[in-house]
Design a protein around this motif. Structure first.
Motif, mmCIF file in Angstrom:
data_model
loop_
_atom_site.group_PDB
_atom_site.id
_atom_site.type_symbol
_atom_site.label_atom_id
_atom_site.label_comp_id
_atom_site.label_asym_id
_atom_site.label_seq_id
_atom_site.Cartn_x
_atom_site.Cartn_y
_atom_site.Cartn_z
ATOM 1 N N VAL A 125 0.917 -0.994 -0.026
ATOM 2 C CA VAL A 125 0.049 -0.110 0.134
ATOM 3 C C VAL A 125 0.643 1.272 0.183
ATOM 4 O O VAL A 125 0.775 2.234 -0.728
ATOM 5 C CB VAL A 125 -1.044 -0.082 1.443
ATOM 6 C CG1 VAL A 125 -1.462 1.304 1.270
ATOM 7 C CG2 VAL A 125 -1.981 -1.066 1.032
ATOM 8 N N VAL A 128 3.067 1.239 -3.363
ATOM 9 C CA VAL A 128 2.496 1.339 -4.609
ATOM 10 C C VAL A 128 1.684 2.828 -4.639
ATOM 11 O O VAL A 128 1.585 3.468 -5.722
ATOM 12 C CB VAL A 128 1.458 0.387 -5.042
ATOM 13 C CG1 VAL A 128 0.671 0.597 -6.042
ATOM 14 C CG2 VAL A 128 2.263 -1.112 -4.923
ATOM 15 N N SER A 129 1.199 3.195 -3.627
ATOM 16 C CA SER A 129 0.308 4.617 -3.439
ATOM 17 C C SER A 129 1.164 5.636 -3.394
ATOM 18 O O SER A 129 0.865 6.669 -3.893
ATOM 19 C CB SER A 129 -0.831 4.598 -2.566
ATOM 20 O OG SER A 129 0.000 4.734 -1.199
ATOM 21 N N LYS A 130 2.528 5.334 -2.837
ATOM 22 C CA LYS A 130 3.361 6.608 -2.777
ATOM 23 C C LYS A 130 2.725 7.725 -1.745
ATOM 24 O O LYS A 130 3.012 8.922 -1.988
ATOM 25 C CB LYS A 130 4.037 7.127 -3.965
ATOM 26 C CG LYS A 130 4.737 6.008 -4.895
ATOM 27 C CD LYS A 130 5.095 6.604 -5.945
ATOM 28 C CE LYS A 130 6.204 5.944 -6.815
ATOM 29 N NZ LYS A 130 5.684 4.550 -7.211
ATOM 30 N N LYS A 131 1.733 7.355 -1.256
ATOM 31 C CA LYS A 131 0.851 8.229 -0.207
ATOM 32 C C LYS A 131 1.711 8.692 0.855
ATOM 33 O O LYS A 131 2.466 7.864 1.628
ATOM 34 C CB LYS A 131 -0.470 7.682 0.230
ATOM 35 C CG LYS A 131 -1.126 8.752 0.820
ATOM 36 C CD LYS A 131 -2.514 8.278 1.350
ATOM 37 C CE LYS A 131 -3.296 9.177 1.733
ATOM 38 N NZ LYS A 131 -4.982 8.524 2.431
ATOM 39 N N SER A 183 6.257 4.989 4.380
ATOM 40 C CA SER A 183 6.364 6.272 3.635
ATOM 41 C C SER A 183 7.428 7.218 3.798
ATOM 42 O O SER A 183 7.817 7.785 3.017
ATOM 43 C CB SER A 183 4.988 6.916 4.204
ATOM 44 O OG SER A 183 5.032 8.282 3.679
#
Length: 221
Positions: A125, A128-131, A183
């Motif tokens: 998560v 892939v999302s790079k959030k 993150s």
């Protein structure tokens, strides 16, 4: 400009790989520690008696602070990280033996599988999302404080439901910590502390495993 951007990306990828290499190495050493748990007990328990577990916990925290303090120093960080993960493996080994004795070896495999699945999903998560999951910092701190206070209360109140609730809080807070650390690993401009990131991830996974083990092995009526 394009060359600089490409170099930055390569440095970031190399850093992420280094973090996971450290983490995998920690798992291997922890596995050796877990296998060594019965031998450590046979060797040290006759000498320390009822203080054996207390001594092991003190060594656990001592090696953790050592590994955290020297995470940027080579080669001290390698020895400190190996010492910590080995001792952590011994503690996890004792917890696994106790759970397997009470509920069967399947509970240990289930806890390992759930921990691995949790880590894989959360890592994907974040990757892939790079959030930016930096907003979870306050939630993580609150959860860990609640777990700490609850654990202190649990020392005096032997209520099984309270211990299970604390374990659930730890699983949630440490899962959020994995998102937060992953993150940060992708966004932080400092790529010189791979051992420190691996240490943080390892501690979160250790806490998740031990807490899931407690939840699955909770007292049944």
């Amino acid at each position: 400009m394009n060359y600089s951007a490409s170099t930055a990306i390569q440095d970031r990828v190399s850093f992420v790989r280094s973090v996971y290499a450290w983490l995998m190495g920690g798992f291997v050493v922890a596995g050796v520690g877990a296998i060594s748990a019965p031998f450590a007990a046979a060797l040290l328990f006759p000498l320390l008696g009822r203080f054996f577990i207390l001594a092991l916990i003190l060594v656990f925290y001592g090696t953790f602070f050592w590994a955290n303090a020297v995470s940027r120093r080579k080669p001290q960080n390698r020895f400190a990280y190996a010492a910590f993960t080995f001792v952590a493996g011994i503690l996890a080994g004792f917890a696994s033996i106790a759970a397997a004795t009470q509920s069967g070896p399947g509970i240990v495999l289930a806890a390992l599988g759930m921990t691995a699945a949790d880590f894989l999903v959360l890592s994907l998560v974040a990757l892939v999302s790079k959030k930016d999951f930096g907003f979870l910092g306050g939630f993580i701190t609150t959860g860990l404080v609640i777990a700490l206070v609850g654990s202190l209360i649990g020392i005096f109140l032997h209520v099984e439901l309270l211990h299970l609730m604390i374990s659930a809080v730890i699983v949630i807070a440490c899962s959020a910590k994995i998102l937060y650390d992953t993150s940060l690993m992708l966004r932080n401009g400092d790529t010189g502390d791979a051992a420190g990131f691996a240490l943080s991830l390892f501690v979160s996974l250790l806490n998740i495993f031990l807490s899931i083990l407690r939840l699955l092995g909770g007292r049944r009526d």
